[in-house]
Design an enzyme around this catalytic site. Structure first.
Site, mmCIF file in Angstrom:
data_model
loop_
_atom_site.group_PDB
_atom_site.id
_atom_site.type_symbol
_atom_site.label_atom_id
_atom_site.label_comp_id
_atom_site.label_asym_id
_atom_site.label_seq_id
_atom_site.Cartn_x
_atom_site.Cartn_y
_atom_site.Cartn_z
ATOM 1 N N TYR A 160 -98.735 7.053 -92.059
ATOM 2 C CA TYR A 160 -99.339 6.471 -93.275
ATOM 3 C C TYR A 160 -98.256 6.165 -94.306
ATOM 4 O O TYR A 160 -98.248 5.092 -94.922
ATOM 5 C CB TYR A 160 -100.361 7.472 -93.819
ATOM 6 C CG TYR A 160 -101.189 6.997 -94.993
ATOM 7 C CD1 TYR A 160 -102.276 6.140 -94.810
ATOM 8 C CD2 TYR A 160 -100.927 7.438 -96.292
ATOM 9 C CE1 TYR A 160 -103.064 5.735 -95.876
ATOM 10 C CE2 TYR A 160 -101.709 7.037 -97.357
ATOM 11 C CZ TYR A 160 -102.782 6.188 -97.154
ATOM 12 O OH TYR A 160 -103.557 5.795 -98.223
ATOM 13 N N LYS A 164 -97.520 2.479 -95.672
ATOM 14 C CA LYS A 164 -97.719 2.128 -97.091
ATOM 15 C C LYS A 164 -96.399 1.708 -97.748
ATOM 16 O O LYS A 164 -96.403 0.841 -98.622
ATOM 17 C CB LYS A 164 -98.377 3.286 -97.835
ATOM 18 C CG LYS A 164 -99.819 3.560 -97.392
ATOM 19 C CD LYS A 164 -100.740 2.366 -97.657
ATOM 20 C CE LYS A 164 -102.210 2.710 -97.412
ATOM 21 N NZ LYS A 164 -103.112 1.571 -97.684
HETATM 22 N N1 LIG Z 1 -108.730 7.715 -101.540
HETATM 23 C C1 LIG Z 1 -107.468 7.906 -101.867
HETATM 24 O O1 LIG Z 1 -107.107 8.975 -102.371
HETATM 25 C C2 LIG Z 1 -106.456 6.809 -101.673
HETATM 26 C C3 LIG Z 1 -105.219 6.947 -102.276
HETATM 27 C C4 LIG Z 1 -104.269 5.931 -102.128
HETATM 28 C C5 LIG Z 1 -104.556 4.807 -101.386
HETATM 29 N N2 LIG Z 1 -105.777 4.709 -100.792
HETATM 30 C C6 LIG Z 1 -106.024 3.481 -100.028
HETATM 31 O O2 LIG Z 1 -107.148 2.837 -100.565
HETATM 32 C C7 LIG Z 1 -107.723 1.978 -99.586
HETATM 33 C C8 LIG Z 1 -109.205 2.190 -99.585
HETATM 34 O O3 LIG Z 1 -109.494 3.506 -99.147
HETATM 35 P P1 LIG Z 1 -110.619 4.407 -99.811
HETATM 36 O O4 LIG Z 1 -109.952 5.537 -100.454
HETATM 37 O O5 LIG Z 1 -111.556 3.556 -100.602
HETATM 38 O O6 LIG Z 1 -111.322 5.019 -98.521
HETATM 39 P P2 LIG Z 1 -112.537 4.512 -97.637
HETATM 40 O O7 LIG Z 1 -112.447 5.240 -96.370
HETATM 41 O O8 LIG Z 1 -113.779 4.567 -98.438
HETATM 42 O O9 LIG Z 1 -112.185 2.965 -97.434
HETATM 43 C C9 LIG Z 1 -111.391 2.470 -96.391
HETATM 44 C C10 LIG Z 1 -112.092 1.247 -95.888
HETATM 45 O O10 LIG Z 1 -111.298 0.599 -94.901
HETATM 46 C C11 LIG Z 1 -112.144 0.258 -93.822
HETATM 47 N N3 LIG Z 1 -111.396 0.123 -92.589
HETATM 48 C C12 LIG Z 1 -110.689 1.077 -91.921
HETATM 49 N N4 LIG Z 1 -110.172 0.555 -90.803
HETATM 50 C C13 LIG Z 1 -110.540 -0.756 -90.774
HETATM 51 C C14 LIG Z 1 -110.327 -1.824 -89.876
HETATM 52 N N5 LIG Z 1 -109.622 -1.661 -88.754
HETATM 53 N N6 LIG Z 1 -110.852 -3.043 -90.182
HETATM 54 C C15 LIG Z 1 -111.581 -3.224 -91.294
HETATM 55 N N7 LIG Z 1 -111.838 -2.243 -92.173
HETATM 56 C C16 LIG Z 1 -111.328 -1.039 -91.914
HETATM 57 C C17 LIG Z 1 -113.156 1.398 -93.759
HETATM 58 O O11 LIG Z 1 -114.307 1.025 -93.046
HETATM 59 C C18 LIG Z 1 -113.427 1.609 -95.241
HETATM 60 O O12 LIG Z 1 -114.406 0.738 -95.723
HETATM 61 C C19 LIG Z 1 -107.016 2.338 -98.277
HETATM 62 O O13 LIG Z 1 -106.035 1.360 -98.003
HETATM 63 C C20 LIG Z 1 -106.358 3.664 -98.574
HETATM 64 O O14 LIG Z 1 -105.221 3.881 -97.784
HETATM 65 C C21 LIG Z 1 -106.728 5.661 -100.920
#
Ligand SMILES: NC(=O)c1ccc[n+]([C@@H]2O[C@H](COP(=O)([O-])OP(=O)(O)OC[C@H]3O[C@@H](n4cnc5c(N)ncnc54)[C@H](O)[C@@H]3O)[C@@H](O)[C@H]2O)c1
Length: 255
Positions: A160, A164
């Site tokens: 990851y 990123k």
């Molecule tokens: N939640 C956190 O603490 C956090 C922190 C930093 C970055 N992020 C990033 O934020 C973004 C959104 O994540 P989130 O926290 O809302 O979690 P989440 O799990 O709610 O959202 C992730 C989304 O990506 C979709 N997804 C995963 N694999 C996929 C694929 N192959 N094709 C299409 N869609 C796919 C999932 O279905 C989901 O809707 C991600 O890129 C994550 O890495 C999250």
């Protein structure tokens, strides 16, 4: 004046991973700001529900099932946005996944490839189709979801962290390639956000204490707190912001 620039009426916004978490909150915010929202998500039902929620509130939205690790799926999603709403103005490349927690030697080759395929290659596929559509449309704004793990390393998640960091590099490269053609590409680097992605951590008391220990505000953010930054970067309030990375982490990377 500022309010008018936050009005997305007549603009088409594409969001990957738009059915849950940060993507969902941002889709609803764009819908409220007048945009036509195209949601690409792996989960048909949840994506459809977000589109319906936007429409019930008086907005315009459409959902298509997509796996961002498949180039044909992503091309289909961009074509769907253009065919449905007549162009593409904004894209939020936000779909992402986590590998199982473990030191580098415990990460499997399969988990490495799966994480990179979604978190990095998925952004590359998205950028190339979105940029082509935006060039046909006179320009646009793209926001990629990186993470604080794109700026610093967190232990136990090397695929990851690598992906990123790659998203941030890709963001800068794309920003330079199209800077004279009306396209801006920026990244956001969220800290902890209360979404399904971190449910496992928050439900484990020991892990919860560890991750909250990273947070100067000693809390996680709500997904809605991330949406405002995405709308700002998508809007006409940020015309000179390009190739930038915005931490949105309560100060986590400030020390
Ligand atoms: N939640 C956190 O603490 C956090 C922190 C930093 C970055 N992020 C990033 O934020 C973004 C959104 O994540 P989130 O926290 O809302 O979690 P989440 O799990 O709610 O959202 C992730 C989304 O990506 C979709 N997804 C995963 N694999 C996929 C694929 N192959 N094709 C299409 N869609 C796919 C999932 O279905 C989901 O809707 C991600 O890129 C994550 O890495 C999250």
């Amino acid at each position: 004046m500022a309010q008018a620039k936050f009005d997305f009426t007549g603009r088409t916004v594409l969001i990957t991973g738009g059915s849950t978490g940060i993507g969902r909150a941002t889709a609803l915010a764009f819908g409220e700001a007048g945009a036509s929202v195209v949601i690409g998500s792996r989960d048909r039902d949840a994506g459809e529900q977000v589109a319906q929620e936007i429409e019930r509130a008086g907005g315009k939205a459409s959902h298509l099932r997509v796996d961002v690790s498949k180039d044909d799926d992503v091309r289909g999603l961009v074509e769907h946005a253009v065919a449905t709403f007549g162009g593409l103005d904004v894209a939020f490349n936000n779909a992402g996944t986590l590998p199982p927690t473990g030191s580098l030697t415990d990460q499997t080759v399969e988990d490495w490839h799966r994480t990179l395929a979604v978190d990095l290659t998925g952004v590359f596929y998205s950028l190339r189709h979105e940029i082509r559509a935006m060039l046909d449309n006179g320009g646009g704004s793209i926001i990629n979801t990186a993470s604080v793990a794109g700026l610093i390393a967190d232990p136990g998640m090397s695929p990851y962290v690598a992906a990123k960091h790659g998203v941030i590099g890709l963001t800068k490269a794309a920003a330079l390639d199209y800077a004279t053609q009306g396209i801006r590409v920026n990244a956001i680097a969220p800290g902890l956000v209360r979404t399904p992605m971190i449910d496992g951590w928050m439900n484990d008391p020991e892990m919860r204490d560890t991750v909250l220990g990273y947070s100067p505000q000693q809390r996680v953010s709500e997904p809605e707190e991330i949406a405002g930054l995405v709308l700002f970067l998508a809007s006409d309030l940020s015309p000179f912001v390009n190739g930038a990375v915005y931490p949105i982490d309560g100060g986590q990377t400030a020390h």
